[in-house]
Scaffold this motif. Structure first.
Motif: not given
Length: 119
Positions: A69-72, A75-79
């Motif tokens: 979940p932390a990795s996802v 990825l969701n906060s990449w911007g």
């Protein structure tokens, strides 16, 4: 039933950590309070290792799954993170190397100290 009791003990100390976090207003995660309390209980033999051994071994075995979940989330906060990616990577690599070196030195110290006590 044994595993439920062991998980119950671990969850109890997790709850105590949450209570400590509520009353002690320091920037320390509640899980750390719980782990320290469990460590103190184990060291003072209030809780015997056998009372939590199998459940804690299971939790350690599945620990890599807990990072998904932390990795996802990353990825969701990449911007947001892409602008600071290089500094974060540098800090992560440096702190990892420092933690590994300090851990190795402390482990060597403890092993040598134990060997001296036994002789």
């Amino acid at each position: 039933m044994r595993y439920l009791k062991q998980f119950g003990i671990i969850l109890f100390f997790t709850f105590l950590g949450e209570v400590c976090k509520y009353f002690i207003h320091l920037p320390i995660p509640a899980g750390i309070y719980g782990l320290v309390l469990l460590l103190i209980a184990l060291m003072t033999r209030v809780i015997e290792l056998e009372q939590v051994k199998e459940a804690s071994a299971f939790l350690i075995e599945i620990m890599p799954l807990m990072f998904i979940p932390a990795s996802v989330g990353i990825l969701n906060s990449w911007g947001i993170l892409k602008n600071i990616c290089i500094p974060v990577i540098i800090v992560t690599v440096l702190t990892t190397v420092i933690v590994m070196a300090v851990t190795g030195r402390v482990t060597q110290f403890v092993i040598r100290r134990d060997k001296r006590r036994k002789t």
